[in-house]
Design an enzyme around this catalytic site. Sequence first.
Site, short mmCIF file in Angstrom:
data_model
loop_
_atom_site.label_atom_id
_atom_site.label_comp_id
_atom_site.label_asym_id
_atom_site.label_seq_id
_atom_site.Cartn_x
_atom_site.Cartn_y
_atom_site.Cartn_z
N LYS A 129 -10.99 12.42 15.23
CA LYS A 129 -11.52 13.61 14.59
C LYS A 129 -12.97 13.38 14.17
CE LYS A 129 -11.68 15.13 10.26
NZ LYS A 129 -12.89 15.99 10.23
N GLU A 168 -13.29 1.82 5.95
CA GLU A 168 -14.68 1.44 5.64
C GLU A 168 -15.21 2.53 4.73
OE1 GLU A 168 -18.30 1.56 5.25
OE2 GLU A 168 -18.48 2.09 7.38
N CYS A 179 -23.47 4.35 3.81
CA CYS A 179 -22.59 3.57 2.93
C CYS A 179 -23.25 2.25 2.55
CB CYS A 179 -21.25 3.32 3.61
SG CYS A 179 -21.38 2.47 5.19
N GLU A 223 -22.08 6.38 -6.35
CA GLU A 223 -22.68 6.40 -5.02
C GLU A 223 -23.43 7.73 -4.86
OE1 GLU A 223 -21.49 5.20 -0.49
OE2 GLU A 223 -20.02 6.34 -1.63
#
Length: 502
Positions: free
Chosen positions: A195, A271, A305, A402
């Site tokens: 996806k 991840e 990330c 983050e």
Amino acid sequence: MAQEETHKNRLPQPVRVQLIRNTKVFINNEWRASTRGKTFPTFNPASGVKLCDVEEADREDVDQAVEAARGAVQRGSPWRRMDASSRGGLLHRLADLLERDRVLLATLETLDTGKPFLQSFYIDLEGSIKTLRYYAGWTDKLHGQSLPVDESSMCLTRHEPVGVCGAIIPWNFPLLMFMWKIAPALSCGNTVVIKPAEQTPLTALHVGSLIKEAAFPPGVVNIVPGFGPTVGAAIADHRHIDKVAFTGSTEVGQLIAAAAANSNLKRVTLELGGKNPCIVFADCDLQLAVEETQKGAFYNQGQCCTAASRIFVEETIYEEFVHRSKENAKKIIIGDPMDPQTSHGPQIDRQQFDKIMDLIESGKKEGARLEYGGGAVGEKSLFVQPTIFSGVKDHMRIAKEEIFGPVQCILSFENQQEAVERANSSPYGLVSAVFTTSMDRALSVSAAMETGTVWINCYNVLQPQAPFGGYKMSGNGRELGEYALAEYSEVKTVTFRLTEPT
């Protein structure tokens, strides 16, 4: 104001796109309309122009994709009967087709994500091609062992494919993450249902046509564009998917892990997010440290990330580091991502833009010093100025959360022990960096860092050969390198009872 006016002149104008060839669901090497007949739009974040409508897959489409993938991986199928070197040949052929369509794919990637074209062309495409070729070379080198046991037995191990692998990839590196997922999976003989992110489906769908052109057997790779709560959830909890790999936020990763456990206890590799520290010691090459940490903070508009989120700088060089960082940020060119001079594009969408601006405001309110940037570029655009805060404290939101945007947070420290302890205080543990000319310090600090990757005097150096993944809430398992192959293979032990010689 003068800075904003300069940027305004470089903002992109609406363009009509004629490059998009595939907008349907790709199952069993066929292009299909979605079962529910719904579509969703994808936009160019730089201009706000709708690029096209894409077929919106749902749970029924995932079921069809899984059925095709199960058929392709069953014993006796063309894919399972294919010798290992021929699998490698198909991966090489797919890499050849990416080389051929490199300009087209880089253009689609830039239109869909807003990242500068030269970054798409030289970094994303280069990394994608290298990843395919690296794992193409592994297909005929995956082997088990002969194990020493007692004299009456012979014990062997075999490496076999896990089966059907589900993959859910993010919007920040759509093509590269596509290859990070399918290359090791196919190298080990698995099949894939993948996806792409709803914000950025176009390069994945174009690769579908290349997979068919490369002559992969039907059902080996299936692409289901759609949304996380429907398609992503269907992959995570599907009882006939044997493994799921996800790259994205920690919060969604937790949901996927729970769904995988509650369905068929499928294998999971995750991840996830990061709040990545860089430790800059006074004995470093200062200009190198400034440039590398800033590259880490601002690359891909901070939407990584691996973003260099917390820069710890030794007190004796702190003010000079901040000054040089401000001067270096002034060289960044904001503008049309298709312009080769541009080095900084827009954020992916309004939701991400608003989150970044909220965190910038929180930094101001909590007492950090805004040294540079901090605002939007243009009245209605998604462009955010590269932003630098000094005087950042560990308790501030910009030092803990983050941001996933172009915000550089610079903190100070007095000694090595303090720097390491503060760097490791985050619940995340994806990557870190150390800047020093002392080899002894580099080795001791890298050993102490609680992260899956430590860069010494560099940043964002990623290669297909090097394993990548996180500690703590940055995920589990590894992508890339030989280590990733273990995530996509089952080890079977076979023991023979030997007949005594007569």
